[in-house]
Design an enzyme around this catalytic site. Structure first.
Site, PDB file in Angstrom:
ATOM      1  N   ASP A  79      -6.238  -0.741  -9.375  1.00 18.94           N
ATOM      2  CA  ASP A  79      -5.940   0.238  -8.324  1.00 18.94           C
ATOM      3  C   ASP A  79      -5.089  -0.407  -7.221  1.00 18.94           C
ATOM      4  OD1 ASP A  79      -6.353   2.729  -7.051  1.00 18.94           O
ATOM      5  OD2 ASP A  79      -8.121   2.008  -5.980  1.00 18.94           O
ATOM      6  N   HIS A  80      -4.032   0.267  -6.794  1.00 22.25           N
ATOM      7  CA  HIS A  80      -3.213  -0.173  -5.645  1.00 22.25           C
ATOM      8  C   HIS A  80      -2.761  -1.624  -5.709  1.00 22.25           C
ATOM      9  CE1 HIS A  80      -3.469   3.295  -3.002  1.00 22.25           C
ATOM     10  NE2 HIS A  80      -4.740   3.412  -3.307  1.00 22.25           N
ATOM     11  N   HIS A 166      -7.739   7.366   2.526  1.00 25.38           N
ATOM     12  CA  HIS A 166      -8.819   6.487   2.085  1.00 25.38           C
ATOM     13  C   HIS A 166      -9.887   6.392   3.171  1.00 25.38           C
ATOM     14  CE1 HIS A 166      -5.482   4.787  -0.487  1.00 25.38           C
ATOM     15  NE2 HIS A 166      -6.364   5.241  -1.339  1.00 25.38           N
ATOM     16  N   HIS A 193      -5.746  10.455  -4.343  1.00 21.99           N
ATOM     17  CA  HIS A 193      -6.470   9.295  -3.803  1.00 21.99           C
ATOM     18  C   HIS A 193      -7.282   9.760  -2.602  1.00 21.99           C
ATOM     19  CE1 HIS A 193      -4.692   5.607  -5.733  1.00 21.99           C
ATOM     20  NE2 HIS A 193      -4.026   6.596  -6.317  1.00 21.99           N
ATOM     21  N   GLY A 195     -10.473  10.435  -2.338  1.00 24.15           N
ATOM     22  CA  GLY A 195     -11.315  11.586  -2.684  1.00 24.15           C
ATOM     23  C   GLY A 195     -12.584  11.688  -1.837  1.00 24.15           C
ATOM     24  N   SER A 196     -13.030  10.569  -1.260  1.00 21.72           N
ATOM     25  CA  SER A 196     -14.257  10.618  -0.442  1.00 21.72           C
ATOM     26  C   SER A 196     -14.025  11.487   0.790  1.00 21.72           C
ATOM     27  CB  SER A 196     -14.647   9.211   0.021  1.00 21.72           C
ATOM     28  OG  SER A 196     -14.970   8.415  -1.077  1.00 21.72           O
ATOM     29  N   ASN A 215      -9.625   9.811  -7.283  1.00 20.92           N
ATOM     30  CA  ASN A 215     -10.190   8.476  -7.011  1.00 20.92           C
ATOM     31  C   ASN A 215     -11.264   8.555  -5.930  1.00 20.92           C
ATOM     32  OD1 ASN A 215      -8.113   7.740  -8.671  1.00 20.92           O
ATOM     33  ND2 ASN A 215      -7.207   6.256  -7.267  1.00 20.92           N
ATOM     34  N   THR A 218     -15.116   5.098  -1.287  1.00 17.95           N
ATOM     35  CA  THR A 218     -15.941   4.955  -0.077  1.00 17.95           C
ATOM     36  C   THR A 218     -17.337   5.588  -0.213  1.00 17.95           C
ATOM     37  OG1 THR A 218     -13.935   4.941   1.212  1.00 17.95           O
ATOM     38  CG2 THR A 218     -15.972   5.343   2.422  1.00 17.95           C
TER      39      THR A 218
HETATM   40  P1  13P Z   1     -11.853   6.783  -0.999  1.00 16.43           P
HETATM   41  O1  13P Z   1     -12.346   5.436  -0.644  1.00 16.43           O
HETATM   42  O2  13P Z   1     -11.459   7.588   0.189  1.00 16.43           O
HETATM   43  O3  13P Z   1     -12.766   7.523  -1.909  1.00 16.43           O
HETATM   44  O4  13P Z   1     -10.485   6.561  -1.822  1.00 16.43           O
HETATM   45  C1  13P Z   1     -10.524   5.846  -3.017  1.00 16.43           C
HETATM   46  C2  13P Z   1      -9.181   5.652  -3.574  1.00 16.43           C
HETATM   47  O5  13P Z   1      -8.295   6.455  -3.414  1.00 16.43           O
HETATM   48  C3  13P Z   1      -8.951   4.446  -4.386  1.00 16.43           C
HETATM   49  O6  13P Z   1      -7.639   4.340  -4.788  1.00 16.43           O
END
Ligand code: 13P
Length: 264
Positions: A79-80, A166, A193, A195-196, A215, A218
């Site tokens: 990821d990233h 994020h 991204h 999604g939290s 994704n 968090t």
């Molecule tokens: P969150 O931490 O907001 O859920 O985002 C996760 C994310 O996008 C990881 O790439």
């Protein structure tokens, strides 16, 4: 079933596949237990930081062994990552997908490096997620740019900025009109991204309009930390007695999310 087949299937059926990040074994197990219970394919995510903590090689080995135990399709995504050498390493160790985050670069450089990643990854059957315009409110993804970026680089998936961020710092308000426009312009798998903290209603609508992968990190970390902190207050010192509760908390959070992704 390959990740591409899985994403195509969710695209056809209008639900989304979750990417859940981890950096410890009980998190990994919690995610996989949830996927198995929910009978859903799952993408395990590790950022550069998460994968450096646990080790790319160790992660790949753990995931390979887990695939023998679990019946659902399990995929692993870096990821990233901004580092081309690190991305190559992840591919060589067996990651199923990599996310090259060139959103901090000029579009020209982003295209140039994304193409290199695609060339290396596709030869080895690995999917590539690209990103333009970072996941920040002020630079939402331009549909035209998204179209050109996918055409020029041949990335399989695109992380788009439509109002999520994020972490859980603010109430996300997704730009659905923008999502519709992006969906019209490209057939790439679209990734949400951050999604939290995004409401279930907005997630469901985003899936309906073309988001294929979501994704989450968090919210899992919060569930992990809260449960761990509570468990540490007791007299117990044996990790194998403390951590099952933490694993369960992660599992429950993932199940909650998967229900939304499957529109249940
Ligand atoms: P969150 O931490 O907001 O859920 O985002 C996760 C994310 O996008 C990881 O790439």
């Amino acid at each position: 079933m390959t990740l591409k087949d899985c994403l195509r299937k969710v695209q056809r059926q209008k639900f989304a596949i979750g990417q859940f990040n981890f950096s410890t074994v009980e998190q990994l197990r919690g995610i996989l237990d949830a996927a198995e219970r929910m009978k859903t394919p799952v993408i395990l995510g590790t950022s550069e930081g998460e994968s450096k903590f646990l080790g790319l090689k160790e992660i790949s080995a753990l995931v390979e062994i887990s695939k023998m135990k679990y019946k659902v399709p399990v995929f692993l995504n870096l990821d990233h990552s901004k580092d081309l050498d690190y991305i190559k390493k992840a591919i060589d160790f067996g990651y199923s997908a990599v996310h090259f985050d060139g959103s901090g670069l000029s579009l020209e450089k982003n295209v140039k490096y994304a193409k290199k990643v695609v060339e290396y990854a596709h030869k080895r059957g690995v999917l590539v997620e690209g990103e333009i315009d970072s996941i920040k409110e002020k630079s939402l993804t331009s549909p035209d740019k998204a179209e050109r970026f996918v055409e020029q680089t041949k990335v399989d998936s695109l992380a788009i900025a439509i109002g999520s961020a994020h972490g859980m710092f603010k109430k996300a308000k997704l730009d659905f009109e923008r999502l519709k426009q992006i969906r019209k312009k490209t057939n790439a798998f679209l990734v949400l991204h951050g999604g939290s903290g995004v409401s279930d209603m907005q997630i469901k609508k985003a899936i309906k309009l073309g988001i294929n992968k979501i994704n989450i990190n968090t919210e899992l970390r919060l569930a992990w930390k809260r449960t761990l902190a509570k468990s540490l207050k007791a007299q117990e010192i044996k990790p194998y007695k403390i951590l099952p509760k933490v694993q369960k908390a992660v599992q429950e959070k993932v199940e909650e999310k998967v229900k939304v992704f499957k529109n249940e």
